[in-house]
Write a protein that holds these residues in place. Structure first.
Motif, PDB file in Angstrom:
ATOM      1  N   ARG A 102       0.801  -1.231   0.000  1.00  0.00           N
ATOM      2  CA  ARG A 102       0.000   0.000   0.000  1.00  0.00           C
ATOM      3  C   ARG A 102       0.833   1.279   0.000  1.00  0.00           C
ATOM      4  O   ARG A 102       0.265   2.375  -0.100  1.00  0.00           O
ATOM      5  CB  ARG A 102      -0.938   0.001   1.203  1.00  0.00           C
ATOM      6  CG  ARG A 102      -2.060  -1.004   1.095  1.00  0.00           C
ATOM      7  CD  ARG A 102      -3.089  -0.803   2.193  1.00  0.00           C
ATOM      8  NE  ARG A 102      -2.517  -0.913   3.525  1.00  0.00           N
ATOM      9  CZ  ARG A 102      -2.505  -2.023   4.263  1.00  0.00           C
ATOM     10  NH1 ARG A 102      -3.029  -3.125   3.785  1.00  0.00           N
ATOM     11  NH2 ARG A 102      -1.967  -2.025   5.463  1.00  0.00           N
ATOM     12  N   LEU A 103       2.153   1.187   0.115  1.00  0.00           N
ATOM     13  CA  LEU A 103       2.980   2.399   0.100  1.00  0.00           C
ATOM     14  C   LEU A 103       2.727   3.198  -1.178  1.00  0.00           C
ATOM     15  O   LEU A 103       2.670   2.627  -2.272  1.00  0.00           O
ATOM     16  CB  LEU A 103       4.464   2.044   0.132  1.00  0.00           C
ATOM     17  CG  LEU A 103       5.103   1.717   1.450  1.00  0.00           C
ATOM     18  CD1 LEU A 103       6.562   1.329   1.241  1.00  0.00           C
ATOM     19  CD2 LEU A 103       5.005   2.878   2.419  1.00  0.00           C
ATOM     20  N   PRO A 104       2.609   4.523  -1.077  1.00  0.00           N
ATOM     21  CA  PRO A 104       2.368   5.332  -2.281  1.00  0.00           C
ATOM     22  C   PRO A 104       3.409   5.098  -3.384  1.00  0.00           C
ATOM     23  O   PRO A 104       3.052   5.080  -4.564  1.00  0.00           O
ATOM     24  CB  PRO A 104       2.431   6.770  -1.756  1.00  0.00           C
ATOM     25  CG  PRO A 104       2.069   6.657  -0.315  1.00  0.00           C
ATOM     26  CD  PRO A 104       2.611   5.331   0.145  1.00  0.00           C
ATOM     27  N   GLU A 105       4.667   4.912  -3.003  1.00  0.00           N
ATOM     28  CA  GLU A 105       5.714   4.682  -4.002  1.00  0.00           C
ATOM     29  C   GLU A 105       5.500   3.358  -4.745  1.00  0.00           C
ATOM     30  O   GLU A 105       5.709   3.273  -5.950  1.00  0.00           O
ATOM     31  CB  GLU A 105       7.108   4.682  -3.361  1.00  0.00           C
ATOM     32  CG  GLU A 105       7.487   5.993  -2.742  1.00  0.00           C
ATOM     33  CD  GLU A 105       7.101   6.095  -1.262  1.00  0.00           C
ATOM     34  OE1 GLU A 105       6.109   5.448  -0.835  1.00  0.00           O
ATOM     35  OE2 GLU A 105       7.782   6.830  -0.546  1.00  0.00           O
ATOM     36  N   VAL A 107       2.555   1.759  -5.045  1.00  0.00           N
ATOM     37  CA  VAL A 107       1.332   1.918  -5.830  1.00  0.00           C
ATOM     38  C   VAL A 107       1.637   2.670  -7.129  1.00  0.00           C
ATOM     39  O   VAL A 107       1.157   2.295  -8.205  1.00  0.00           O
ATOM     40  CB  VAL A 107       0.244   2.645  -5.008  1.00  0.00           C
ATOM     41  CG1 VAL A 107      -0.954   3.013  -5.879  1.00  0.00           C
ATOM     42  CG2 VAL A 107      -0.193   1.767  -3.829  1.00  0.00           C
ATOM     43  N   ALA A 108       2.472   3.707  -7.056  1.00  0.00           N
ATOM     44  CA  ALA A 108       2.821   4.489  -8.251  1.00  0.00           C
ATOM     45  C   ALA A 108       3.543   3.628  -9.286  1.00  0.00           C
ATOM     46  O   ALA A 108       3.263   3.729 -10.485  1.00  0.00           O
ATOM     47  CB  ALA A 108       3.673   5.696  -7.864  1.00  0.00           C
ATOM     48  N   ASP A 111       0.972   1.293 -10.820  1.00  0.00           N
ATOM     49  CA  ASP A 111       0.094   2.033 -11.723  1.00  0.00           C
ATOM     50  C   ASP A 111       0.789   2.347 -13.048  1.00  0.00           C
ATOM     51  O   ASP A 111       0.174   2.275 -14.113  1.00  0.00           O
ATOM     52  CB  ASP A 111      -0.386   3.340 -11.074  1.00  0.00           C
ATOM     53  CG  ASP A 111      -1.421   3.102  -9.985  1.00  0.00           C
ATOM     54  OD1 ASP A 111      -1.932   1.965  -9.867  1.00  0.00           O
ATOM     55  OD2 ASP A 111      -1.707   4.066  -9.239  1.00  0.00           O
TER      56      ASP A 111
END
Length: 159
Positions: A102-105, A107-108, A111
């Motif tokens: 789930r870390l934003p990095e 996820v990016a 994506d």
């Protein structure tokens, strides 16, 4: 297959001399018993041109490893001619792994590249840390039974 050096996480401190005895290049201290979760990921890129960016992003994310709760350690791996790369990561439990996912990095990265290839993964539980066994098991899962798998990107049967 190319493999990075072991990157220790904060939960890796408990492994002590077992890690050194198992060929892990680190200076870990102490001991811990109990199960560990190992996650193995395999991404096959549709295009060679994406590999440098994927590798760069993976190494950037790896720099955070020493600060991730529940992270014992990890290796990055790659098979450039087959357009494949991924990681073998060791965690104190499923909750720690889920926190990383789930870390934003992370996820990016997912994506950005999800639609540019095929990804598969497996999660295994180990009673104790045994680096050679974890590497051997991961490589057995990663190595194709079908020599054409790497070129086509299709998962092998049962994988």
């Amino acid at each position: 297959m190319l493999r990075s050096r072991w990157c220790q996480g904060p939960a890796g401190d408990f492994l002590g001399d077992r890690a050194a005895a198992n060929g892990v290049d680190s200076c870990m201290h102490g001991r811990r018993s109990g199960p560990l979760i190992v996650s193995v990921t395999d991404f096959t890129s549709d295009a060679y041109r994406d590999l440098p960016g994927i590798a760069r992003r993976g190494f950037e994310l790896r720099r955070r490893w020493p600060h991730l709760d529940g992270a014992v350690g990890m290796w990055l791996w790659g098979a450039p001619l087959a357009r494949r790369c991924g990681s073998v990561s060791v965690w104190t439990g499923r909750r720690a792994l889920a926190g990383f996912v789930r870390l934003p990095e992370h996820v990016a990265i997912m994506d950005e590249y999800r639609e540019r290839g095929t990804i598969r993964s497996v999660i295994r539980e180990y009673d104790s840390f045994d680096a050679p066994r974890i590497r051997r098991d991961a490589e057995a899962w990663l190595m194709p039974d079908d020599p054409g798998r790497g070129a086509r990107g299709a998962p092998r049967p049962g994988g």
